[in-house]
Design an enzyme around this catalytic site. Structure first.
Site, PDB file in Angstrom:
ATOM      1  N   GLY A  17       0.800  -1.118  -0.064  1.00  0.00           N
ATOM      2  CA  GLY A  17      -0.133  -0.036  -0.018  1.00  0.00           C
ATOM      3  C   GLY A  17       0.773   1.387  -0.054  1.00  0.00           C
ATOM      4  N   HIS A 114       0.563   0.266 -13.249  1.00  0.00           N
ATOM      5  CA  HIS A 114       1.406  -1.113 -13.599  1.00  0.00           C
ATOM      6  C   HIS A 114       2.873  -0.652 -13.732  1.00  0.00           C
ATOM      7  CE1 HIS A 114       2.200  -4.849 -15.276  1.00  0.00           C
ATOM      8  NE2 HIS A 114       2.935  -4.437 -16.251  1.00  0.00           N
ATOM      9  N   ASP A 150      -3.574  -5.674 -18.368  1.00  0.00           N
ATOM     10  CA  ASP A 150      -2.903  -4.658 -18.485  1.00  0.00           C
ATOM     11  C   ASP A 150      -2.828  -4.171 -19.823  1.00  0.00           C
ATOM     12  OD1 ASP A 150      -1.986  -5.275 -15.858  1.00  0.00           O
ATOM     13  OD2 ASP A 150      -0.517  -6.693 -16.642  1.00  0.00           O
ATOM     14  N   GLU A 179       5.881   6.440  -9.240  1.00  0.00           N
ATOM     15  CA  GLU A 179       4.630   5.907  -9.004  1.00  0.00           C
ATOM     16  C   GLU A 179       3.924   6.954  -8.092  1.00  0.00           C
ATOM     17  OE1 GLU A 179       3.728   1.492  -8.612  1.00  0.00           O
ATOM     18  OE2 GLU A 179       5.422   1.207  -9.615  1.00  0.00           O
TER      19      GLU A 179
HETATM   20  C1  GAR Z   1       3.500  -1.295  -7.622  1.00  0.00           C
HETATM   21  O1  GAR Z   1       4.687  -1.343  -7.842  1.00  0.00           O
HETATM   22  C2  GAR Z   1       2.573  -1.391  -8.534  1.00  0.00           C
HETATM   23  O2  GAR Z   1       2.785  -0.794  -9.780  1.00  0.00           O
HETATM   24  C3  GAR Z   1       2.450  -2.926  -8.655  1.00  0.00           C
HETATM   25  O3  GAR Z   1       2.239  -3.363  -7.521  1.00  0.00           O
HETATM   26  C4  GAR Z   1       3.143  -2.418  -6.477  1.00  0.00           C
HETATM   27  C5  GAR Z   1       2.420  -2.147  -5.156  1.00  0.00           C
HETATM   28  O4  GAR Z   1       3.006  -1.399  -4.550  1.00  0.00           O
HETATM   29  N1  GAR Z   1       1.194  -3.319  -9.446  1.00  0.00           N
HETATM   30  C6  GAR Z   1       1.218  -4.294 -10.366  1.00  0.00           C
HETATM   31  O5  GAR Z   1       2.140  -5.094 -10.534  1.00  0.00           O
HETATM   32  C7  GAR Z   1      -0.242  -4.712 -11.198  1.00  0.00           C
HETATM   33  N2  GAR Z   1       0.038  -5.457 -12.154  1.00  0.00           N
HETATM   34  P1  GAR Z   1       2.360  -0.938  -3.231  1.00  0.00           P
HETATM   35  O6  GAR Z   1       1.229  -1.940  -2.658  1.00  0.00           O
HETATM   36  O7  GAR Z   1       3.356  -0.440  -2.327  1.00  0.00           O
HETATM   37  O8  GAR Z   1       1.628   0.415  -3.685  1.00  0.00           O
END
Ligand code: GAR
Length: 220
Positions: A17, A114, A150, A179
């Site tokens: 999260g 993504h 995706d 991100e």
């Molecule tokens: C992030 O890097 C997001 O881009 C990726 O999971 C991570 C979640 O991090 N999402 C995917 O790979 C979706 N296919 P977070 O829980 O710390 O936000």
């Protein structure tokens, strides 16, 4: 959404999260004109749920393992989400494949983040694959979600260099920093009514987007 009514946001997570945290921080400070109505995790007890509680946001668990199949899980998820009456639903590290029944229900108001420059590297292990492919650039993408995994229409991307000494962890950390800028920006545009999905195309400020927006073109 008007000045009187903030954009209501529901965030779906499966783990850490950190993207959720970036959004909560900006919502709390007032930089982001949204109300985070609820955070929902398909995995019980994850860190992101604690982050929601710390921000006094309802933290809900819906364990997919309690449902016999994907459609039944998604039906329960839709019920839970719609109770919050969201304007926008976002996937922030939500690691379940969604069927067309779900993605169509939220068409035009469902975002995903993504960790790659889509259409490159759909799926998992994107950082490792970018290094193996000897890419000079990598990054992250926000897109509208459709039934194609995706594969939905792209809104905005953030780019980072791939350095010779990178391993998947160092590269992931560089992307993650971006991100945390990228998601709040895309949400802000949606909340301000500047972003729409029409058919398979993204419109921004009343114009068809010929190519994805680049975060660096918008200094915040
Ligand atoms: C992030 O890097 C997001 O881009 C990726 O999971 C991570 C979640 O991090 N999402 C995917 O790979 C979706 N296919 P977070 O829980 O710390 O936000």
């Amino acid at each position: 959404m008007t000045a009187a009514r903030k954009c209501r946001l529901v965030v779906l997570i499966s783990g850490r999260g950190s993207n959720l945290q970036a959004i909560l921080d900006q919502a709390t400070s007032g930089e982001l004109p949204v109300e985070v109505a609820a955070v929902i995790s398909n995995r019980p007890g994850v860190q992101g749920l604690e982050r929601a509680r710390q921000a006094s946001v309802p933290a809900l668990e819906l364990d997919h393992q309690n449902y016999p199949d994907r459609p039944e899980f998604e039906a329960a998820l839709i019920t839970l989400i719609d109770r919050q009456q969201p304007d926008l639903v976002i996937l922030a590290g939500f690691m379940r494949v969604l069927t067309a029944g779900f993605t169509e229900h939220y068409r035009g108001r469902l975002f995903n983040i993504h960790p790659s420059l889509l259409p490159k590297f759909r799926g998992l292990h994107t950082h490792e694959r970018a290094i193996d492919a000897e890419e000079s650039e990598h990054g992250a993408t926000i897109h509208f979600v459709t039934a194609e995994l995706d594969g939905g229409p792209i809104i905005v991307q953030a780019r980072v260099p791939v350095l010779p000494e990178d391993d998947p962890d160092t590269l992931a950390a560089r992307v993650l920093e971006q991100e945390h800028r990228l998601y709040p920006q895309a949400i802000r545009w949606f909340a301000e009514g500047r972003l729409q999905l029409k058919g398979e195309q993204v419109w921004f400020d009343g114009k068809l987007l010929a190519e994805p927006l680049r975060l660096d073109d918008f200094v915040d």
